[in-house]
Design an enzyme around this catalytic site. Structure first.
Site, PDB file in Angstrom:
ATOM      1  N   GLY A  29       0.820  -1.214   0.000  1.00 10.39           N
ATOM      2  CA  GLY A  29       0.000   0.000   0.000  1.00 10.39           C
ATOM      3  C   GLY A  29       0.846   1.251   0.000  1.00 10.39           C
ATOM      4  O   GLY A  29       2.083   1.198   0.056  1.00 10.39           O
ATOM      5  N   ASP A  84       2.674  -3.187   8.261  1.00 10.97           N
ATOM      6  CA  ASP A  84       1.699  -3.120   7.174  1.00 10.97           C
ATOM      7  C   ASP A  84       0.758  -1.934   7.399  1.00 10.97           C
ATOM      8  O   ASP A  84       0.690  -1.389   8.505  1.00 10.97           O
ATOM      9  CB  ASP A  84       0.895  -4.434   7.135  1.00 10.97           C
ATOM     10  CG  ASP A  84       0.299  -4.713   5.768  1.00 10.97           C
ATOM     11  OD1 ASP A  84       0.284  -3.799   4.917  1.00 10.97           O
ATOM     12  OD2 ASP A  84      -0.158  -5.851   5.555  1.00 10.97           O
ATOM     13  N   GLY A  85       0.055  -1.555   6.371  1.00  9.98           N
ATOM     14  CA  GLY A  85      -0.961  -0.522   6.483  1.00  9.98           C
ATOM     15  C   GLY A  85      -2.291  -1.142   6.885  1.00  9.98           C
ATOM     16  O   GLY A  85      -2.379  -2.346   7.163  1.00  9.98           O
ATOM     17  N   ALA A  86      -3.332  -0.341   6.920  1.00 12.17           N
ATOM     18  CA  ALA A  86      -4.686  -0.851   7.194  1.00 12.17           C
ATOM     19  C   ALA A  86      -5.684   0.133   6.593  1.00 12.17           C
ATOM     20  O   ALA A  86      -5.365   1.304   6.367  1.00 12.17           O
ATOM     21  CB  ALA A  86      -4.928  -0.984   8.693  1.00 12.17           C
ATOM     22  N   GLY A 100      -5.905  -2.789  -1.098  1.00 14.89           N
ATOM     23  CA  GLY A 100      -4.960  -2.952  -2.207  1.00 14.89           C
ATOM     24  C   GLY A 100      -4.972  -4.364  -2.769  1.00 14.89           C
ATOM     25  O   GLY A 100      -4.050  -4.754  -3.494  1.00 14.89           O
ATOM     26  N   GLU A 106      -1.002 -10.782   2.874  1.00 13.56           N
ATOM     27  CA  GLU A 106      -0.754  -9.993   4.101  1.00 13.56           C
ATOM     28  C   GLU A 106      -1.114 -10.801   5.340  1.00 13.56           C
ATOM     29  O   GLU A 106      -0.408 -10.765   6.352  1.00 13.56           O
ATOM     30  CB  GLU A 106      -1.570  -8.694   4.056  1.00 13.56           C
ATOM     31  CG  GLU A 106      -1.038  -7.713   3.017  1.00 13.56           C
ATOM     32  CD  GLU A 106      -1.932  -6.496   2.811  1.00 13.56           C
ATOM     33  OE1 GLU A 106      -1.426  -5.482   2.333  1.00 13.56           O
ATOM     34  OE2 GLU A 106      -3.138  -6.569   3.107  1.00 13.56           O
TER      35      GLU A 106
HETATM   36  C1  5RP Z   1      -3.549  -3.706   0.930  1.00 19.00           C
HETATM   37  C2  5RP Z   1      -3.851  -3.190   2.284  1.00 19.00           C
HETATM   38  C3  5RP Z   1      -3.285  -1.863   2.642  1.00 19.00           C
HETATM   39  O1  5RP Z   1      -2.488  -2.016   3.758  1.00 19.00           O
HETATM   40  C4  5RP Z   1      -4.393  -0.910   2.938  1.00 19.00           C
HETATM   41  O2  5RP Z   1      -5.239  -0.866   1.795  1.00 19.00           O
HETATM   42  C5  5RP Z   1      -3.890   0.501   3.266  1.00 19.00           C
HETATM   43  O3  5RP Z   1      -3.362   1.070   2.124  1.00 19.00           O
HETATM   44  P1  5RP Z   1      -2.812   2.552   2.080  1.00 19.00           P
HETATM   45  O4  5RP Z   1      -1.601   2.584   2.960  1.00 19.00           O
HETATM   46  O5  5RP Z   1      -2.495   2.777   0.640  1.00 19.00           O
HETATM   47  O6  5RP Z   1      -3.888   3.477   2.578  1.00 19.00           O
HETATM   48  O7  5RP Z   1      -4.519  -3.799   3.071  1.00 19.00           O
HETATM   49  O8  5RP Z   1      -4.243  -4.880   0.653  1.00 19.00           O
END
Ligand code: 5RP
Length: 228
Positions: A29, A84-86, A100, A106
């Site tokens: 992400g 990781d993001g969320a 994403g 993940e």
């Molecule tokens: C990808 C994810 C990402 O971590 C989530 O969508 C957050 O994305 P971003 O940092 O672009 O806001 O779960 O599958």
């Protein structure tokens, strides 16, 4: 600070938690992209020995280009920390991921990690999950039937399509269905139901999984210890 600057802020903060000679799960992400950039800088400047376990082809390419050693989850004996993001984090620190389309890999990487850290800008912090559509990774074969079944159950499913109207494909060449729920009152119950449906490979509720959350706030990054 705008949203991108907040993402960059937490990305840079997150890499200060990475220790030398460790195996690090690398999420996917736009927030993680900043984190991987910052990790690349640390690896280069401090000559760190880090093995990165990417959760998508996108992240793998970026990490390799920055000179970070990359291995697949099956090539390492453990992962020390995954960052990781969320898409949403609730008041009791449960999460939705998969915006994403990478939530299957993940979740595999997260559940094989000693510790999990999420990095988000403050807009991702909510009281109750569900405003963000809940992603499901589904096998293409029979996916119309899965969609019908989910619709009949009142879960408001929609295939995720790209700008040309084609199915968005995951790295495993599966489809994504997003559930437009508005609010998820009972995430554990919903997760149990979804994962029992044949054809759904993984769902985007990440429950009881995160240890540390770094939230990008206007006055700086806030580090939350969600679970020991
Ligand atoms: C990808 C994810 C990402 O971590 C989530 O969508 C957050 O994305 P971003 O940092 O672009 O806001 O779960 O599958």
């Amino acid at each position: 600070m705008d949203q991108n600057e907040l993402k960059k802020l937490v990305g840079r903060k997150a890499v200060t938690f990475i220790q030398d000679n460790t195996v690090v799960g690398l999420g996917t992400g736009s927030t993680v992209k900043f984190m991987v950039d910052a990790l690349g800088e640390r690896v280069k400047n401090e000559h760190l020995h880090i093995v990165g376990v990417p959760t998508s082809n996108r992240t793998a390419e970026q990490a390799k280009a920055l000179g970070i050693e990359v291995k697949s989850v099956d090539e390492v004996d453990h992962i020390d920390l995954t960052i990781d993001g969320a898409d949403e984090i609730s008041a009791d620190y449960q999460g939705i991921k998969g915006g994403g389309a990478a939530h299957l890999f993940e979740k595999i990487v997260a559940t094989n990690s000693d510790k999990v850290m999420w990095i988000v800008d403050e807009s991702k912090m909510v009281k109750t999950l569900g405003k963000f559509p809940l992603p499901l990774e589904v096998i293409p074969y029979g996916s119309q039937q899965v969609l019908k079944k989910l619709a009949a159950k009142g879960l408001h499913p929609e295939f995720r399509l790209d700008e040309n109207g084609n199915h968005v494909l995951t790295d495993s060449k599966n489809y994504v269905i997003d559930l437009h729920l508005g609010q998820i009152e009972h995430p554990h119950k919903l997760a149990d139901y979804l994962i029992k449906q044949v054809g759904i490979v993984e769902q985007g509720l990440f429950l009881d999984m995160v240890n540390t959350i770094i939230v990008g706030r206007q006055n700086g990054p806030e580090v939350i210890q969600a679970r020991p």
